[in-house]
Design a protein around this motif. Structure first.
Motif, mmCIF file in Angstrom:
data_model
loop_
_atom_site.group_PDB
_atom_site.id
_atom_site.type_symbol
_atom_site.label_atom_id
_atom_site.label_comp_id
_atom_site.label_asym_id
_atom_site.label_seq_id
_atom_site.Cartn_x
_atom_site.Cartn_y
_atom_site.Cartn_z
ATOM 1 N N TYR A 222 0.862 -1.190 0.000
ATOM 2 C CA TYR A 222 0.000 0.000 0.000
ATOM 3 C C TYR A 222 0.895 1.235 0.000
ATOM 4 O O TYR A 222 1.984 1.220 0.575
ATOM 5 N N PRO A 223 0.444 2.346 -0.586
ATOM 6 C CA PRO A 223 1.181 3.601 -0.457
ATOM 7 C C PRO A 223 1.236 4.022 1.014
ATOM 8 O O PRO A 223 0.265 3.812 1.760
ATOM 9 N N PRO A 224 2.331 4.597 1.481
ATOM 10 C CA PRO A 224 2.467 4.970 2.896
ATOM 11 C C PRO A 224 1.329 5.841 3.419
ATOM 12 O O PRO A 224 0.905 5.694 4.561
ATOM 13 N N GLU A 225 0.827 6.752 2.567
ATOM 14 C CA GLU A 225 -0.240 7.651 3.023
ATOM 15 C C GLU A 225 -1.578 6.936 3.175
ATOM 16 O O GLU A 225 -2.554 7.517 3.656
ATOM 17 N N ARG A 226 -1.614 5.643 2.813
ATOM 18 C CA ARG A 226 -2.835 4.858 2.982
ATOM 19 C C ARG A 226 -2.679 3.770 4.049
ATOM 20 O O ARG A 226 -3.488 2.852 4.127
ATOM 21 N N VAL A 227 -1.630 3.894 4.844
ATOM 22 C CA VAL A 227 -1.378 2.952 5.940
ATOM 23 C C VAL A 227 -1.441 3.716 7.256
ATOM 24 O O VAL A 227 -0.731 4.708 7.444
ATOM 25 N N LEU A 228 -2.275 3.253 8.169
ATOM 26 C CA LEU A 228 -2.484 3.937 9.446
ATOM 27 C C LEU A 228 -2.363 2.942 10.591
ATOM 28 O O LEU A 228 -2.918 1.843 10.529
ATOM 29 N N MET A 229 -1.631 3.320 11.627
ATOM 30 C CA MET A 229 -1.552 2.545 12.863
ATOM 31 C C MET A 229 -2.320 3.288 13.945
ATOM 32 O O MET A 229 -2.099 4.480 14.158
ATOM 33 N N ILE A 230 -3.225 2.583 14.619
ATOM 34 C CA ILE A 230 -3.978 3.155 15.731
ATOM 35 C C ILE A 230 -3.432 2.553 17.024
ATOM 36 O O ILE A 230 -3.398 1.329 17.173
ATOM 37 N N GLU A 257 -13.196 9.473 24.073
ATOM 38 C CA GLU A 257 -13.185 10.690 23.264
ATOM 39 C C GLU A 257 -12.345 10.504 22.003
ATOM 40 O O GLU A 257 -12.698 11.004 20.925
ATOM 41 N N SER A 258 -11.231 9.782 22.142
ATOM 42 C CA SER A 258 -10.360 9.555 20.985
ATOM 43 C C SER A 258 -11.062 8.721 19.918
ATOM 44 O O SER A 258 -10.969 9.023 18.720
ATOM 45 N N TRP A 259 -11.740 7.656 20.338
ATOM 46 C CA TRP A 259 -12.433 6.808 19.364
ATOM 47 C C TRP A 259 -13.623 7.521 18.731
ATOM 48 O O TRP A 259 -13.914 7.330 17.556
ATOM 49 N N ARG A 260 -14.291 8.344 19.518
ATOM 50 C CA ARG A 260 -15.407 9.100 18.935
ATOM 51 C C ARG A 260 -14.890 10.081 17.882
ATOM 52 O O ARG A 260 -15.484 10.214 16.800
ATOM 53 N N ARG A 261 -13.768 10.741 18.190
ATOM 54 C CA ARG A 261 -13.177 11.656 17.209
ATOM 55 C C ARG A 261 -12.739 10.892 15.963
ATOM 56 O O ARG A 261 -12.913 11.382 14.835
ATOM 57 N N PHE A 262 -12.191 9.701 16.165
ATOM 58 C CA PHE A 262 -11.778 8.899 15.017
ATOM 59 C C PHE A 262 -12.976 8.575 14.135
ATOM 60 O O PHE A 262 -12.927 8.750 12.908
ATOM 61 N N TYR A 263 -14.064 8.105 14.748
ATOM 62 C CA TYR A 263 -15.246 7.689 13.999
ATOM 63 C C TYR A 263 -15.923 8.862 13.297
ATOM 64 O O TYR A 263 -16.335 8.750 12.135
ATOM 65 N N GLU A 264 -16.007 9.970 13.999
ATOM 66 C CA GLU A 264 -16.757 11.102 13.452
ATOM 67 C C GLU A 264 -15.924 12.006 12.548
ATOM 68 O O GLU A 264 -16.485 12.698 11.692
ATOM 69 N N GLU A 265 -14.595 11.991 12.720
ATOM 70 C CA GLU A 265 -13.780 12.963 11.988
ATOM 71 C C GLU A 265 -12.535 12.355 11.339
ATOM 72 O O GLU A 265 -12.365 12.400 10.123
ATOM 73 N N SER A 266 -11.643 11.772 12.166
ATOM 74 C CA SER A 266 -10.298 11.429 11.695
ATOM 75 C C SER A 266 -10.289 10.369 10.605
ATOM 76 O O SER A 266 -9.464 10.430 9.673
ATOM 77 N N VAL A 267 -11.179 9.375 10.704
ATOM 78 C CA VAL A 267 -11.187 8.332 9.682
ATOM 79 C C VAL A 267 -11.545 8.915 8.315
ATOM 80 O O VAL A 267 -11.019 8.483 7.280
ATOM 81 N N HIS A 268 -12.405 9.914 8.305
ATOM 82 C CA HIS A 268 -12.800 10.549 7.041
ATOM 83 C C HIS A 268 -11.652 11.382 6.476
ATOM 84 O O HIS A 268 -11.459 11.431 5.255
ATOM 85 N N VAL A 269 -10.886 12.016 7.377
ATOM 86 C CA VAL A 269 -9.708 12.766 6.939
ATOM 87 C C VAL A 269 -8.687 11.802 6.325
ATOM 88 O O VAL A 269 -8.080 12.084 5.289
ATOM 89 N N ALA A 276 -1.969 13.238 6.724
ATOM 90 C CA ALA A 276 -0.556 13.554 6.950
ATOM 91 C C ALA A 276 -0.353 15.066 7.071
ATOM 92 O O ALA A 276 -1.093 15.860 6.494
ATOM 93 N N GLY A 277 0.665 15.441 7.862
ATOM 94 C CA GLY A 277 0.981 16.858 7.998
ATOM 95 C C GLY A 277 0.422 17.469 9.265
ATOM 96 O O GLY A 277 0.487 16.877 10.336
ATOM 97 N N ASP A 278 -0.153 18.660 9.139
ATOM 98 C CA ASP A 278 -0.585 19.415 10.316
ATOM 99 C C ASP A 278 -1.650 18.680 11.125
ATOM 100 O O ASP A 278 -1.647 18.751 12.359
ATOM 101 N N TYR A 279 -2.547 17.981 10.445
ATOM 102 C CA TYR A 279 -3.623 17.301 11.177
ATOM 103 C C TYR A 279 -3.040 16.238 12.105
ATOM 104 O O TYR A 279 -3.346 16.206 13.302
ATOM 105 N N GLU A 280 -2.187 15.381 11.568
ATOM 106 C CA GLU A 280 -1.578 14.331 12.385
ATOM 107 C C GLU A 280 -0.696 14.931 13.475
ATOM 108 O O GLU A 280 -0.705 14.474 14.628
ATOM 109 N N ALA A 281 0.087 15.938 13.142
ATOM 110 C CA ALA A 281 1.022 16.537 14.093
ATOM 111 C C ALA A 281 0.306 17.092 15.322
ATOM 112 O O ALA A 281 0.794 16.968 16.454
#
Length: 299
Positions: A222-230, A257-269, A276-281
């Protein structure tokens, strides 16, 4: 000779079905099991088997700091045990009670030797050519921990929003469990709560380190930007970075709170290619601020 344990072949043989890949840690990340495992299983066995009864209060504080409330949260049980011994050895309260924590030179040798997996199987192999009471104690301790976990840790569900997240991703990403926990305990916990169906492989300590799990399962597939570790520990982020993967932190003490943010926001990002970038940082800075390097009794 293969470059990975035979047990890890399912990871190497994994073929992509989707465009995205996600590795998920288990203890303290998907499941609220870190507290009960360390406070009720690891720490009591450490005090019992390593003769720390006279300084049990300080042994408990050191064990909980290393394993739960510091930048070393989530590390393998063997280096964590040595860190507990070393913290106790330099603490004045322990010295005042004339207690000498174990030096454990053979355990240190076991940890330093990359030939042996840092698991019960690896310790058994290491012990085969050595006969020493220290290793007998180590064997009794690690099996005592596993037996207590099997007896104590059940009925602990995934954190809220984990199931919803896995269900949402089922037809979008190839998912595996990436953990340093023994496979038996992992499989039992994921099956018990019916979420094993969402992951293609459950990888435990028998399959090598977390970085190896990600390398074998994702690697160049997979391209690196499509690989995520939780994950919920710096070691999870280190494993991600070793593979040029992205990292989503589940913040200790704020897991729901972290999982709710993941489900509602971060997974879509992530799926939009904008993680990658400012959001992850920003997420990582928030995470690292929660895990100190200096124990509270030193400050």
């Amino acid at each position: 000779m293969t470059e990975y344990p035979d047990a890890a072949r399912p990871l190497a043989d994994l073929e992509p079905r989707h465009d995205f890949f996600i590795g998920i840690d288990s203890d303290g990340c998907a499941f609220d099991t870190m507290e009960i495992k360390h406070k009720e299983c690891f720490t009591p066995n450490t005090i019992k088997h390593w003769g720390l009864q006279a300084v049990s209060k300080y042994a408990r504080e050191a064990s909980e700091f290393v394993n739960l409330y510091s930048k070393w949260r989530g590390i393998n049980r063997w280096p964590a045990l040595i860190m507990v011994f070393d913290l106790l050895r330099e603490r004045p309260d322990v010295l005042a009670r004339q207690v000498t924590p174990p030096q454990a030179p053979l355990i240190r040798e076991f940890i330093a030797n990359d030939r042996y997996p840092k698991s019960n199987d690896g310790l058994r192999e290491f012990m085969a050519s050595r006969d020493d009471p220290e290793l007998d104690t180590a064997w009794a301790w690690t099996n005592g921990v596993n037996e207590t976990v099997a007896d104590m840790v059940h009925g602990v569900p995934p954190f809220p929003w984990v199931r919803q997240s896995l269900s949402f991703l089922e037809d979008k990403a190839d998912m595996i469990v990436v953990s340093a926990t023994p496979l038996e305990a992992l499989s039992r916990e994921w099956r018990e709560h019916g979420i094993d169906k969402y992951v293609r492989v459950i990888a435990g300590q028998e399959m090598g380190k977390k970085a190896l799990h990600l390398k074998l399962a994702a690697g160049t597939k997979y391209p690196p930007e499509r690989v995520l570790m939780i994950g919920d520990a710096p070691g999870d982020m280190k494993a991600a970075r070793a593979n040029d993967a992205l990292f989503y932190p589940v913040n200790p003490g704020f897991e729901e709170e972290s999982w709710r943010r993941f489900y509602e926001e971060s997974v879509h990002v992530f799926l939009a290619g904008e993680y990658a970038g400012d959001y992850e940082a920003k997420l990582i800075a928030e995470f690292e601020a929660l895990l100190p390097e200096v124990p509270p009794w030193k400050t």
